[in-house]
Enzyme design. Structure first.
Site, PDB file in Angstrom:
ATOM      1  N   ARG A 106       0.866  -1.192   0.000  1.00  0.00           N
ATOM      2  CA  ARG A 106       0.000   0.000   0.000  1.00  0.00           C
ATOM      3  C   ARG A 106       0.893   1.229   0.000  1.00  0.00           C
ATOM      4  O   ARG A 106       1.817   1.331   0.806  1.00  0.00           O
ATOM      5  CB  ARG A 106      -0.885   0.056   1.238  1.00  0.00           C
ATOM      6  CG  ARG A 106      -1.429   1.469   1.467  1.00  0.00           C
ATOM      7  CD  ARG A 106      -2.458   1.594   2.533  1.00  0.00           C
ATOM      8  NE  ARG A 106      -3.695   0.969   2.127  1.00  0.00           N
ATOM      9  CZ  ARG A 106      -4.878   1.238   2.682  1.00  0.00           C
ATOM     10  NH1 ARG A 106      -4.974   2.125   3.645  1.00  0.00           N
ATOM     11  NH2 ARG A 106      -5.963   0.631   2.267  1.00  0.00           N
ATOM     12  N   HIS A 133      -7.521   0.616  -6.160  1.00  0.00           N
ATOM     13  CA  HIS A 133      -7.718  -0.108  -4.894  1.00  0.00           C
ATOM     14  C   HIS A 133      -8.471  -1.410  -5.211  1.00  0.00           C
ATOM     15  O   HIS A 133      -9.642  -1.583  -4.867  1.00  0.00           O
ATOM     16  CB  HIS A 133      -8.520   0.785  -3.940  1.00  0.00           C
ATOM     17  CG  HIS A 133      -8.466   0.357  -2.505  1.00  0.00           C
ATOM     18  ND1 HIS A 133      -7.699  -0.685  -2.052  1.00  0.00           N
ATOM     19  CD2 HIS A 133      -9.105   0.857  -1.399  1.00  0.00           C
ATOM     20  CE1 HIS A 133      -7.851  -0.817  -0.747  1.00  0.00           C
ATOM     21  NE2 HIS A 133      -8.699   0.097  -0.328  1.00  0.00           N
ATOM     22  N   GLN A 136     -10.389  -3.692  -2.606  1.00  0.00           N
ATOM     23  CA  GLN A 136     -11.636  -3.057  -2.169  1.00  0.00           C
ATOM     24  C   GLN A 136     -12.780  -3.394  -3.139  1.00  0.00           C
ATOM     25  O   GLN A 136     -13.930  -3.587  -2.736  1.00  0.00           O
ATOM     26  CB  GLN A 136     -11.423  -1.541  -2.092  1.00  0.00           C
ATOM     27  CG  GLN A 136     -12.646  -0.744  -1.675  1.00  0.00           C
ATOM     28  CD  GLN A 136     -12.958  -0.853  -0.178  1.00  0.00           C
ATOM     29  OE1 GLN A 136     -12.077  -0.680   0.647  1.00  0.00           O
ATOM     30  NE2 GLN A 136     -14.201  -1.141   0.149  1.00  0.00           N
ATOM     31  N   ASP A 229     -16.672   8.410  -1.065  1.00  0.00           N
ATOM     32  CA  ASP A 229     -15.369   8.237  -0.408  1.00  0.00           C
ATOM     33  C   ASP A 229     -14.992   9.603   0.158  1.00  0.00           C
ATOM     34  O   ASP A 229     -15.604  10.621  -0.203  1.00  0.00           O
ATOM     35  CB  ASP A 229     -14.349   7.778  -1.482  1.00  0.00           C
ATOM     36  CG  ASP A 229     -12.937   7.567  -0.938  1.00  0.00           C
ATOM     37  OD1 ASP A 229     -12.777   7.410   0.289  1.00  0.00           O
ATOM     38  OD2 ASP A 229     -11.997   7.552  -1.759  1.00  0.00           O
ATOM     39  N   CYS A 270     -15.983   3.012   1.157  1.00  0.00           N
ATOM     40  CA  CYS A 270     -14.846   2.137   1.458  1.00  0.00           C
ATOM     41  C   CYS A 270     -14.370   2.311   2.896  1.00  0.00           C
ATOM     42  O   CYS A 270     -13.749   1.416   3.450  1.00  0.00           O
ATOM     43  CB  CYS A 270     -13.706   2.397   0.474  1.00  0.00           C
ATOM     44  SG  CYS A 270     -13.203   4.127   0.407  1.00  0.00           S
ATOM     45  N   ARG A 315     -13.879  -7.247   3.195  1.00  0.00           N
ATOM     46  CA  ARG A 315     -12.469  -7.044   2.826  1.00  0.00           C
ATOM     47  C   ARG A 315     -11.651  -8.287   3.200  1.00  0.00           C
ATOM     48  O   ARG A 315     -10.764  -8.701   2.457  1.00  0.00           O
ATOM     49  CB  ARG A 315     -11.881  -5.813   3.551  1.00  0.00           C
ATOM     50  CG  ARG A 315     -12.537  -4.484   3.232  1.00  0.00           C
ATOM     51  CD  ARG A 315     -12.359  -4.070   1.788  1.00  0.00           C
ATOM     52  NE  ARG A 315     -10.986  -4.179   1.333  1.00  0.00           N
ATOM     53  CZ  ARG A 315      -9.992  -3.341   1.663  1.00  0.00           C
ATOM     54  NH1 ARG A 315     -10.231  -2.299   2.423  1.00  0.00           N
ATOM     55  NH2 ARG A 315      -8.767  -3.516   1.198  1.00  0.00           N
TER      56      ARG A 315
HETATM   57  N1  NVA Z   1      -9.430   7.563  -1.452  1.00  0.00           N
HETATM   58  C1  NVA Z   1      -9.065   7.117  -0.128  1.00  0.00           C
HETATM   59  C2  NVA Z   1      -9.427   5.687   0.055  1.00  0.00           C
HETATM   60  C3  NVA Z   1      -9.160   5.122   1.426  1.00  0.00           C
HETATM   61  C4  NVA Z   1      -9.487   3.672   1.547  1.00  0.00           C
HETATM   62  C5  NVA Z   1      -7.584   7.351   0.080  1.00  0.00           C
HETATM   63  O1  NVA Z   1      -6.807   7.068  -0.847  1.00  0.00           O
HETATM   64  O2  NVA Z   1      -7.198   7.835   1.141  1.00  0.00           O
HETATM   65  N1   CP Z   2     -11.034   0.908   2.894  1.00  0.00           N
HETATM   66  C1   CP Z   2      -9.758   0.805   3.274  1.00  0.00           C
HETATM   67  O1   CP Z   2      -8.858   0.474   2.493  1.00  0.00           O
HETATM   68  O2   CP Z   2      -9.545   1.093   4.593  1.00  0.00           O
HETATM   69  P1   CP Z   2      -8.138   1.202   5.313  1.00  0.00           P
HETATM   70  O3   CP Z   2      -7.490   2.475   4.840  1.00  0.00           O
HETATM   71  O4   CP Z   2      -8.466   1.247   6.783  1.00  0.00           O
HETATM   72  O5   CP Z   2      -7.314   0.002   4.941  1.00  0.00           O
END
Ligand code: NVA
Ligand code: CP
Length: 331
Positions: A106, A133, A136, A229, A270, A315
């Site tokens: 990540r 993602h 997800q 989101d 998400c 998830r």
């Molecule tokens: N768009 C958000 C998704 C988090 C799961 C981010 O990248 O922070």
């Molecule tokens: N939705 C999601 O990816 O959550 P986290 O950032 O907590 O992993």
């Protein structure tokens, strides 16, 4: 279906049949977990979990799934490893590939996870990049299928910043699987034109449609799924909040939006979400802005139509399926 040895970097790399297989496998392992049937024949394997950005769901999903499967895990957080600082992505990939059976990443650019995959020699799983993602998506599609019994022909509306990981990934997933995708936001936040063109090709195959609109009434009318989101993603500068709130406020999910969708419509997010002042950042935000100006009202978030915690649970089951399929399904 054999996905052994494959990376999981974006759903663009997978056929609709392969994605459906992963959703089916997720449903199967979920059922097994609910019935106390173990899927633990991956003993002796180990996975590395690299997180250059924070996470609750993705990290826990990978850890719990791996432990359920009998595997060992090593968490490498934003600090504490040499990766990207003293050591290149390429060298890190070659080192981890000698010790681990799979690697989750990540972080920031999609090119980083692609680079890891190029050199690791073991499956690499994208746990979120700026652009995509994909894990997800499997959880979202499983949740939708659990609610409607099908995916094809449903209308999913994404409201908010549709140029980033969630908007991009949902457009790919919907167009591959035959859901009508609507990005409902201002033009500035429409998804990238090249990706739209690519998804139009997937849509031709699946029968899906792709609509970009700034009209909330038209965009959300008779929707089956309303999705949003956070308006400012991890890694983006704090200063953009003001601009985002100003521009995206018309696209927040309210009870009026839900009422304009079908009676059977569900709300997905998400997570994490801004909908109240119960968090530390929420309180700070509340001092600067009106929390009602965030992406979803508390009323919708807490309503019967909101399936966000089923989605979060999924998830874990879907990530388990991804690891099983790419490490090789062992019965
Ligand atoms: N768009 C958000 C998704 C988090 C799961 C981010 O990248 O922070
Ligand atoms: N939705 C999601 O990816 O959550 P986290 O950032 O907590 O992993």
């Amino acid at each position: 279906m054999n996905l052994k040895g494959r990376n999981f970097l974006t759903l663009k790399d997978f056929t609709p049949e392969e994605i459906t297989y992963l959703i089916d496998l997720s449903a199967e392992v979920k059922e097994k977990k609910k019935n106390g049937v173990p899927v633990d024949n991956y003993k002796g394997k180990n996975v590395a979990l690299i997180f250059e950005k924070d996470s609750t769901r993705t990290r826990c999903a990978f850890e719990v799934a791996a432990h359920d499967m009998g595997m060992g895990t090593t968490y490498l957080g934003p600090t504490g490893s040499q990766m990207g600082k003293k050591e290149s992505i390429e060298d890190t990939a070659r080192v981890l590939g000698r010790m681990f059976d799979g690697i989750e990443y990540r972080g920031f650019g999609q090119e980083i996870v692609e680079e890891l995959a190029k050199y690791a020699g073991v499956p690499v799983w994208n746990g979120l990049t700026n652009e995509y993602h994909p894990t997800q998506m499997l959880a979202d599609m499983l949740t939708i299928r659990e609610n409607f019994g099908t995916l094809k022909g449903l209308k999913l509306v994404y409201m908010g910043d549709a140029r980033y990981n969630m908007g991009n990934s949902l457009m790919v997933a919907c167009s591959k699987l035959g859901l009508d995708f609507v990005a409902c936001t201002t033009e500035e936040y429409f998804p990238n034109a090249d990706l739209v063109a690519q998804c139009q090709e997937y849509a031709k195959e699946s029968g899906a449609t792709i609509t970009l609109t700034s009209d909330v009434k038209e965009g959300t009318k008779d929707a089956d799924v309303i999705y949003t989101d956070v308006w400012v993603s991890m890694g983006e500068p704090d200063e953009v909040w003001e601009k985002r709130i100003k521009e995206l406020s018309p696209y927040k999910v309210t009870k009026e939006v839900m009422a304009n969708a079908k009676d059977s419509a569900i709300f997905l997010h998400c997570l994490p979400a801004f909908h109240d002042l119960k968090t530390k950042i929420g309180k700070e935000m509340g001092e600067r802005f009106n929390i009602e100006d965030m992406e979803v009202t508390d009323e919708v978030f807490e309503s019967e139509q909101s399936k966000v915690f089923d989605e979060a649970e999924n998830r874990m089951h879907t990530i388990k399926a991804v690891m099983m399929a790419t490490l090789g399904v062992q019965e």
